[in-house]
Design a protein around this motif. Sequence first.
Motif, short mmCIF file in Angstrom:
data_model
loop_
_atom_site.label_atom_id
_atom_site.label_comp_id
_atom_site.label_asym_id
_atom_site.label_seq_id
_atom_site.Cartn_x
_atom_site.Cartn_y
_atom_site.Cartn_z
N ARG A 1 0.84 -1.20 0.00
CA ARG A 1 0.00 0.00 0.00
C ARG A 1 0.88 1.26 0.00
N ARG A 2 1.91 1.23 0.85
CA ARG A 2 2.82 2.39 0.90
C ARG A 2 3.50 2.58 -0.46
N LEU A 3 3.88 1.44 -1.08
CA LEU A 3 4.57 1.53 -2.38
C LEU A 3 3.70 2.20 -3.43
N LYS A 4 2.43 1.74 -3.47
CA LYS A 4 1.52 2.24 -4.49
C LYS A 4 1.27 3.73 -4.31
N ALA A 5 1.32 4.17 -3.06
CA ALA A 5 0.98 5.56 -2.78
C ALA A 5 2.15 6.50 -3.02
N ASN A 6 3.31 5.97 -3.29
CA ASN A 6 4.49 6.83 -3.32
C ASN A 6 4.96 7.13 -4.74
N ARG A 7 5.12 8.42 -5.01
CA ARG A 7 5.48 8.80 -6.37
C ARG A 7 6.97 8.98 -6.56
N ASN A 8 7.72 8.86 -5.48
CA ASN A 8 9.18 8.99 -5.60
C ASN A 8 9.84 7.66 -5.93
N LEU A 9 9.02 6.64 -6.04
CA LEU A 9 9.55 5.30 -6.16
C LEU A 9 9.30 4.73 -7.55
N ARG A 10 10.37 4.17 -8.11
CA ARG A 10 10.21 3.52 -9.41
C ARG A 10 10.59 2.06 -9.21
N ILE A 11 9.69 1.16 -9.59
CA ILE A 11 9.92 -0.27 -9.34
C ILE A 11 10.20 -0.99 -10.65
N LEU A 12 11.30 -1.69 -10.69
CA LEU A 12 11.63 -2.49 -11.87
C LEU A 12 11.69 -3.94 -11.43
N THR A 13 10.83 -4.79 -12.02
CA THR A 13 10.93 -6.22 -11.72
C THR A 13 11.61 -6.92 -12.89
N MET A 14 12.01 -8.14 -12.67
CA MET A 14 12.79 -8.93 -13.64
C MET A 14 14.04 -8.16 -14.05
N ALA A 15 14.51 -7.36 -13.13
CA ALA A 15 15.64 -6.48 -13.41
C ALA A 15 16.83 -6.85 -12.53
N GLU A 16 17.89 -7.26 -13.15
CA GLU A 16 19.08 -7.65 -12.40
C GLU A 16 20.16 -6.58 -12.56
N VAL A 17 20.76 -6.22 -11.45
CA VAL A 17 21.84 -5.23 -11.51
C VAL A 17 23.12 -5.97 -11.89
N VAL A 18 23.69 -5.63 -13.04
CA VAL A 18 24.85 -6.39 -13.50
C VAL A 18 26.17 -5.63 -13.37
N ARG A 19 26.10 -4.32 -13.25
CA ARG A 19 27.35 -3.57 -13.11
C ARG A 19 27.11 -2.28 -12.34
N ILE A 20 28.04 -1.97 -11.46
CA ILE A 20 27.99 -0.68 -10.78
C ILE A 20 29.36 -0.06 -10.90
N GLU A 21 29.41 1.11 -11.53
CA GLU A 21 30.69 1.80 -11.69
C GLU A 21 30.63 3.15 -11.00
N GLY A 22 31.79 3.63 -10.61
CA GLY A 22 31.86 4.95 -9.99
C GLY A 22 32.14 4.85 -8.52
N ALA A 23 31.81 5.90 -7.78
CA ALA A 23 32.08 5.93 -6.36
C ALA A 23 30.94 6.64 -5.65
N ARG A 24 31.02 6.64 -4.33
CA ARG A 24 30.05 7.30 -3.48
C ARG A 24 29.59 8.63 -4.08
N GLY A 25 28.30 8.79 -4.21
CA GLY A 25 27.75 10.04 -4.73
C GLY A 25 27.65 10.09 -6.24
N ASP A 26 28.31 9.13 -6.91
CA ASP A 26 28.31 9.19 -8.38
C ASP A 26 28.51 7.79 -8.98
N LEU B 1 21.53 -2.26 -15.58
CA LEU B 1 20.52 -3.25 -15.24
C LEU B 1 20.11 -4.03 -16.48
N ARG B 2 19.99 -5.32 -16.31
CA ARG B 2 19.50 -6.15 -17.41
C ARG B 2 18.07 -6.54 -17.08
N ILE B 3 17.16 -6.16 -17.97
CA ILE B 3 15.74 -6.42 -17.70
C ILE B 3 15.24 -7.52 -18.62
#
Lengths: 204, 428
Positions: free
Chosen positions: B69-94, B99-101
Amino acid sequence: MSAQVPERYRNDFLREVEERVEEGRWVKMCMQCGVCAGSCPFGPHWEHSPQKIFMMIRAGKRAEVLGSDSMWMCTSCYNCIVRCPRKLPITHIMHGLANYAHRLGLAPKGQPTREFARLFWDNCIKQGRANELKLTLGLYFKDGLAAGIKTALAMKGIGLGMFKAKRINPMELFGGHRIKDVKGLHAIIAKAREIEDRRKGYTS
Amino acid sequence: MTARVATNESILVVGGGISGMTAALEAAECGRQVILAEKTPTLGGRTALLYRYFPKMCHPVCGLEINLRRLKANRNLRILTMAEVVRIEGARGDYTATLRIAPRYVNENCTACGACAEAVASTIPNPYNYGLDRMKAAYLPHAMAYPQRYVLDPSIAGTEEGQQARAACRYGAIDLDMKEETIALKVGAVVWATGWKPYDAAKIQPYGYGRYANVITSVEFERLADPRGPTGGAILRPSDGKPAKNVAFIQCAGSRDENHLRHCSRICCMASLKQTQYLREAYGEDARSTIYYIDIRAIDRFEDFYQKVQHDATVRFVKSKVARIAEDEKTRNPILHGVDTEGYHHYATSHDLVVLAIGMEPEVTGAQVPAEVIEDSSGFIEGAADGGIVAAGVAAAPLDVNRAVQSATAASLRAIAVVHRAAATENA
Ligand SMILES: Cc1cc2nc3c(=O)[nH]c(=O)nc-3n(C[C@H](O)[C@H](O)[C@H](O)COP(=O)(O)OP(=O)(O)OC[C@H]3O[C@@H](n4cnc5c(N)ncnc54)[C@H](O)[C@@H]3O)c2cc1C
């Protein structure tokens, strides 16, 4: 072997084991889960499973532990080591305890494994080589002449077979083969013993 | 899905279990932009696959429903399903996250009516029942699935059956041309909440899982007790379908064992105590639960629960780690061998069913995180050294739901601090 040294530890058997028994420092890591006892092929056929021995050590049951024949029953199958969730070297601790009890003269008298171990050691050390014929005969006759003859006769067939297959040499009975420098070996062993005695505080 | 662009003021939450959902919600409700990426087709994670929760014995629907219910009510949230995070580059803040969907082959038009499933005959192993049964190749993961949208298994997407499913759909929701997509997102902080998986019970050789039909795991037992599970909630023996009334629970199956998982999974004692109550619920006074344990770790307030179960006459406790299990060939009853620590008695006890209280191991270890992170000797993740990636829930440590949620809230706050600082520098 003198009794003064152990006296010092008498009320603190766990520490004594930690300091003087090979791998003894592991004993306190036992969490009493019982897997060693349940995995031992001896099952219920010995009095003190490793689990029980470790608990007895902590409970300060010095005489019962060192006088137990259980350590001498271990066949070194290593099932307990493989299964122990805490990776305690259980087999080695059991042998360490047996050895310690033996050195203190507290191991059970006439325990067959102990007798065999003693025979084997003396046999090996004498000439630096195991003399299998003498070892076997020593074993046959350890309970006296009559028993020895009886066993020897019973084993005659096997003995002859081994002789024919050249696995036994009757000449070994007279002297037998030896290493080149027996004296040197004895010196090494005496030195090792001296070091061990010093480290572990044996006074013999 | 909103078209808002991710920036280094956004937070990426990886994993949509109870921890990921919580972390995402806390940050979004603080006004942060959050992207929640879940690998499977639904949020909920492994809690959705429990029959009841300890300590209150409520059904997982309640906790999840509030969050949804909280999720549905929130507009700051973007939900991606079937989405795997495959790479993260950069550092804190950047950071730039890749994502592979995977294609769902079903779009937003889906009303979850189920006509596609009816049109399809092929079945696949059902991961939501831990493979105990099979499900249609066009499926809704489970009743609480979010989004409430069907999925077409890739095995039928390009086949005749895929066409039949499409033809059966009255809403034009089936799109067989969907392709795998790769997207890149800019984010300032990452919350890593990938959770756990059950330890592979077959590796505990002396217990015979996989060899003996009536030796199952605790996660499977949850499914047996659940009315939506493979037996409709009846606790039956896999070998012959007969009622399993005399059940053994073996604690530390994998956990606290240098040969398997060296950590204590912390929740298994409570899970077994809870499961004895499933048995009582099913069979009343005829239930016979035996818990074989090294020591019961019902931490903090859970002690109350433990004491209640101790007073239950249908539950017996044996202080012993079972050494091995054999099987009676005629009855297929598992026979438990071991020595108890209260008297050192050897036992060989027969039960209808054995439940291995299997440990939790990290679903993803540090080595598999597509960025540099610090992990402990069991593979639980602390986070990145610079604090830009923080771990939450069971990805960080073996925790129950309550503590996983606390951990997620803490992680969320740390992530907020990171993007807050990023925002401050940006605007300076
Ligand atoms: C038998 C058993 C019974 C239990 N019973 C209870 C109970 O009664 N009460 C209780 O409080 N706790 C219980 N627990 C513990 C409870 O299951 C956990 O606390 C809870 O699941 C933790 O949630 P989580 O979000 O951290 O992890 P998870 O539930 O594992 O969620 C992680 C999510 O991340 C996703 N994910 C994984 N990798 C990736 C990736 N690379 N990219 C994107 N997404 C990814 C997964 O698909 C999953 O959805 C039980 C555990 C067991 C084993």
